[in-house]
Design a protein around this motif. Structure first.
Motif, PDB file in Angstrom:
ATOM      1  N   PHE A 167      -0.903 -11.830  -7.101  1.00 50.39           N
ATOM      2  CA  PHE A 167      -2.030 -11.937  -6.170  1.00 50.39           C
ATOM      3  C   PHE A 167      -2.330 -10.592  -5.511  1.00 50.39           C
ATOM      4  O   PHE A 167      -2.976 -10.551  -4.475  1.00 50.39           O
ATOM      5  N   LEU A 168      -1.841  -9.497  -6.103  1.00 56.04           N
ATOM      6  CA  LEU A 168      -1.987  -8.229  -5.380  1.00 56.04           C
ATOM      7  C   LEU A 168      -3.439  -7.763  -5.305  1.00 56.04           C
ATOM      8  O   LEU A 168      -4.239  -7.971  -6.215  1.00 56.04           O
ATOM      9  N   GLN A 169      -3.743  -7.166  -4.154  1.00 52.72           N
ATOM     10  CA  GLN A 169      -5.084  -6.623  -3.925  1.00 52.72           C
ATOM     11  C   GLN A 169      -4.999  -5.110  -4.028  1.00 52.72           C
ATOM     12  O   GLN A 169      -4.129  -4.486  -3.411  1.00 52.72           O
ATOM     13  N   GLU A 170      -5.917  -4.539  -4.795  1.00 51.18           N
ATOM     14  CA  GLU A 170      -5.937  -3.086  -4.910  1.00 51.18           C
ATOM     15  C   GLU A 170      -6.111  -2.482  -3.518  1.00 51.18           C
ATOM     16  O   GLU A 170      -6.800  -3.041  -2.675  1.00 51.18           O
ATOM     17  N   GLN A 266     -16.784 -11.668   5.008  1.00 49.64           N
ATOM     18  CA  GLN A 266     -17.539 -10.461   5.325  1.00 49.64           C
ATOM     19  C   GLN A 266     -18.741 -10.380   4.393  1.00 49.64           C
ATOM     20  O   GLN A 266     -18.581 -10.200   3.175  1.00 49.64           O
ATOM     21  N   GLY A 272     -16.899  -7.271  -6.289  1.00 48.39           N
ATOM     22  CA  GLY A 272     -16.774  -6.621  -7.603  1.00 48.39           C
ATOM     23  C   GLY A 272     -15.313  -6.480  -7.946  1.00 48.39           C
ATOM     24  O   GLY A 272     -14.483  -7.253  -7.468  1.00 48.39           O
ATOM     25  N   PHE A 334     -15.207  -0.334  -5.735  1.00 45.51           N
ATOM     26  CA  PHE A 334     -15.637  -1.711  -5.446  1.00 45.51           C
ATOM     27  C   PHE A 334     -15.146  -2.201  -4.094  1.00 45.51           C
ATOM     28  O   PHE A 334     -15.610  -3.201  -3.579  1.00 45.51           O
ATOM     29  N   LYS A 335     -14.208  -1.451  -3.511  1.00 43.72           N
ATOM     30  CA  LYS A 335     -13.714  -1.733  -2.161  1.00 43.72           C
ATOM     31  C   LYS A 335     -12.937  -0.515  -1.695  1.00 43.72           C
ATOM     32  O   LYS A 335     -12.604   0.361  -2.520  1.00 43.72           O
TER      33      LYS A 335
HETATM   34  C1  UDX Z   1      -8.498  -9.850  -5.821  1.00 43.97           C
HETATM   35  C2  UDX Z   1      -7.641 -10.909  -5.098  1.00 43.97           C
HETATM   36  O1  UDX Z   1      -7.841 -10.802  -3.679  1.00 43.97           O
HETATM   37  C3  UDX Z   1      -6.180 -10.746  -5.457  1.00 43.97           C
HETATM   38  O2  UDX Z   1      -5.394 -11.764  -4.844  1.00 43.97           O
HETATM   39  C4  UDX Z   1      -6.043 -10.821  -6.991  1.00 43.97           C
HETATM   40  O3  UDX Z   1      -4.702 -10.603  -7.373  1.00 43.97           O
HETATM   41  C5  UDX Z   1      -6.933  -9.796  -7.673  1.00 43.97           C
HETATM   42  O4  UDX Z   1      -8.284  -9.957  -7.220  1.00 43.97           O
HETATM   43  P1  UDX Z   1      -8.983  -7.230  -5.497  1.00 43.97           P
HETATM   44  O5  UDX Z   1      -9.828  -7.322  -6.733  1.00 43.97           O
HETATM   45  O6  UDX Z   1      -8.042  -6.083  -5.357  1.00 43.97           O
HETATM   46  O7  UDX Z   1      -8.084  -8.562  -5.346  1.00 43.97           O
HETATM   47  O8  UDX Z   1      -9.975  -7.182  -4.263  1.00 43.97           O
HETATM   48  P2  UDX Z   1     -10.318  -8.049  -2.962  1.00 43.97           P
HETATM   49  O9  UDX Z   1      -9.761  -7.392  -1.763  1.00 43.97           O
HETATM   50  O10 UDX Z   1     -10.000  -9.464  -3.135  1.00 43.97           O
HETATM   51  O11 UDX Z   1     -11.910  -7.858  -2.918  1.00 43.97           O
HETATM   52  C6  UDX Z   1     -12.725  -8.229  -4.032  1.00 43.97           C
HETATM   53  C7  UDX Z   1     -14.167  -7.927  -3.755  1.00 43.97           C
HETATM   54  O12 UDX Z   1     -14.691  -8.797  -2.764  1.00 43.97           O
HETATM   55  C8  UDX Z   1     -14.453  -6.504  -3.261  1.00 43.97           C
HETATM   56  O13 UDX Z   1     -15.586  -6.009  -3.920  1.00 43.97           O
HETATM   57  C9  UDX Z   1     -14.721  -6.683  -1.779  1.00 43.97           C
HETATM   58  O14 UDX Z   1     -15.560  -5.692  -1.253  1.00 43.97           O
HETATM   59  C10 UDX Z   1     -15.402  -8.055  -1.782  1.00 43.97           C
HETATM   60  N1  UDX Z   1     -15.265  -8.771  -0.494  1.00 43.97           N
HETATM   61  C11 UDX Z   1     -14.032  -9.133  -0.024  1.00 43.97           C
HETATM   62  C12 UDX Z   1     -16.408  -9.116   0.229  1.00 43.97           C
HETATM   63  O15 UDX Z   1     -17.531  -8.818  -0.193  1.00 43.97           O
HETATM   64  N2  UDX Z   1     -16.273  -9.810   1.400  1.00 43.97           N
HETATM   65  C13 UDX Z   1     -15.070 -10.190   1.894  1.00 43.97           C
HETATM   66  O16 UDX Z   1     -15.037 -10.832   2.964  1.00 43.97           O
HETATM   67  C14 UDX Z   1     -13.915  -9.845   1.168  1.00 43.97           C
END
Ligand code: UDX
Length: 461
Positions: A167-170, A266, A272, A334-335
């Protein structure tokens, strides 16, 4: 189990990408001997030279700490399989044009494992995969091991397959690995359960043991649910824009309900990255394959796909004609916290504005070196700038496309002085409207009123 408890058994992590490398280094930090396997000779030699192959906070230091001690990057998969007892599969599962996950890398790994089974192995699937993939891995290993001209006898060489979704988040990956909120393990034998309990015990995180397919579904369901939260709040934002309410306060208000929770509410230009869009499509595909009408998720996807176009429309409404306008775009990943631009809404918006004839001046704290390789600079049309101030030079508008915290701390007076028009469009609701408006900017964001009345604050009465 004695070899496991004393950590004499080795672990091989197969696939050194965004999941594999942090996983391997996390296991090395727990004291295991870890082989980091990848089929790319270039990637392996960069790792062997101590170079972190992508940006992730803390990753380079952790690599330095363990490299050559208990972390060894290698290319020889067959040898790694024979040396290790626990094999974590972290290979890519990209999507096909149909949305279906392409499992060819997993299948190839399973075949190689089958052909090199020299002792008991626990094969742990960490890549995000559709339900029943673990069963396919089991079946593939049995089939190919038996087919080795009778040389292998599976009745004597045992193996288990487990599903341990990541479940790791980048951007916060190492923190997720060392302090996970929960660990999910799908197993179908006591031996596999005991080994995974032994590996994860030091992390003292809640450990949920399930069957194999249940664990696989948990990963897809979690990512789809989070994507759904984001698309939901984005639609609420559009409604707030239309009637003059503030989506950040709506999110705060609904998020105070513990049944909803404040995270992932948010509003902005959409989600993405490598996981959400891909996993959502794969889950939709899986449901369709099994005759389940999950059209709710198709809407989640469709809403997300419209976000960049809606933002471009906001830019167009603010500037009227985009042709020959100079636009500064801050944030390309993407974040924040990563240099990853895969499926980044920022890049989609930049591309769209370019095709409308605008000249783009780009900045990102981390993502520019990688993006320039696939999206090269164009004289006078697409310029990569070394600071947000340089990007803002002569710009008719400044866009915030990724919520990097450093963009909050910019000197707005200095920025305004270099721009042709004092206009900011904030696609992530990153900035404080009062601060930038008091610096003389026209400020447009997502689902927040342009001329706010009483905004209120949360306090307990
Ligand atoms: C995600 C899952 O959170 C993680 O548990 C899984 O293992 C892999 O996919 P990640 O892709 O690293 O992780 O990014 P995350 O922090 O989840 O954000 C994904 C996208 O959603 C980003 O583009 C972010 O900007 C967007 N986002 C996130 C929003 O637009 N609004 C929010 O409130 C949260």
């Amino acid at each position: 189990m004695a070899r496991i408890r004393s950590k004499r058994a080795k672990i091989a992590v197969i696939g050194m990408g965004h999941v594999g490398l942090p996983t391997a280094l996390g296991l090395a930090s727990l004291g295991w001997q870890v082989l980091g396997v990848d089929c790319s000779p270039e990637l392996v030699s960069r790792l062997q030279a101590g170079e972190a192959t992508f940006y992730e906070p803390g990753l380079a230091d952790l690599l330095q700490q363990h490299l050559g001690k208990n972390f060894l990057p290698v290319q020889d998969l067959e040898k790694a399989i024979r040396e290790a007892t626990i094999l974590f599969l972290c290979v890519g599962t990209p999507q096909k044009t149909t949305g279906e996950a392409d499992l060819s890398q997993l299948e190839a790994a399973a075949r190689t494992i089958a052909q090199n089974l020299n002792s008991y192995k626990l094969i742990v699937e960490k890549s995000t995969v559709p339900a029943i993939t673990a069963q396919w891995i089991q079946r593939t290993i049995r089939r190919y091991a038996n087919n080795e001209n009778g040389r292998k006898h599976l009745d004597r060489i045992e193996f288990d397959v487990a599903s341990n979704p990541e479940f790791l988040q980048e951007g916060v990956a190492l923190d997720n690995i060392s302090r996970p909120e929960r660990i999910v393990c799908g197993v179908d034998s006591d031996r596999a359960r005991e080994i995974l309990e032994e590996i994860y015990r030091p992390l003292s995180a809640p450990l949920l043991m399930t069957g194999l397919s249940t664990a696989e579904i948990i990963k897809h369901a979690a990512n789809s649910f989070l994507s759904m939260k984001i698309s939901f709040i984005n639609m609420v934002a559009d409604l707030c824009d239309a009637i003059g309410a503030d989506v950040t306060k709506v999110a705060e208000g609904i998020g105070m309900d513990p049944r909803i929770g404040p995270a992932f509410l948010q509003a902005g230009i959409g989600f993405g990255g490598y996981c959400f869009p891909k996993d959502l499509r794969a889950f939709i595909y899986l449901a369709e394959e099994h005759g389940v009408d999950f059209s709710l998720l198709k809407q989640v996807e469709a809403i997300n796909e419209r976000r960049s176009e809606l933002f471009v429309k906001k830019v167009r409404n603010a500037l009227w004609v985009l042709h020959d306008k100079t636009i500064a775009a801050l944030g390309l990943s993407f974040k924040p916290g990563t240099d990853d631009t895969r499926e980044s809404p920022s890049v989609r918006i930049v591309d769209r504005l370019l095709s409308e004839g605008a000249a783009l001046r780009l900045h990102d704290p981390k993502a520019m070196p990688l993006l320039q390789k696939v999206f090269p600079p164009q004289e006078g049309r697409l310029t990569y700038c070394d600071s947000p101030y340089s990007a803002a030079q002569n710009a008719h508008a400044l866009l915030i496309l990724t919520d990097w915290p450093e963009y909050k701390l910019l000197d707005w007076n200095q920025l305004r002085a270099t721009m042709q028009l004092p206009l900011i469009l904030d696609g992530r609701n990153l900035l404080d409207p009062a601060t930038v408006r008091s610096a003389g900017f026209e400020y447009i964001s997502i689902g927040r009123p342009e001329a706010p009345g009483f905004q209120g604050t949360a306090s307990s009465v």
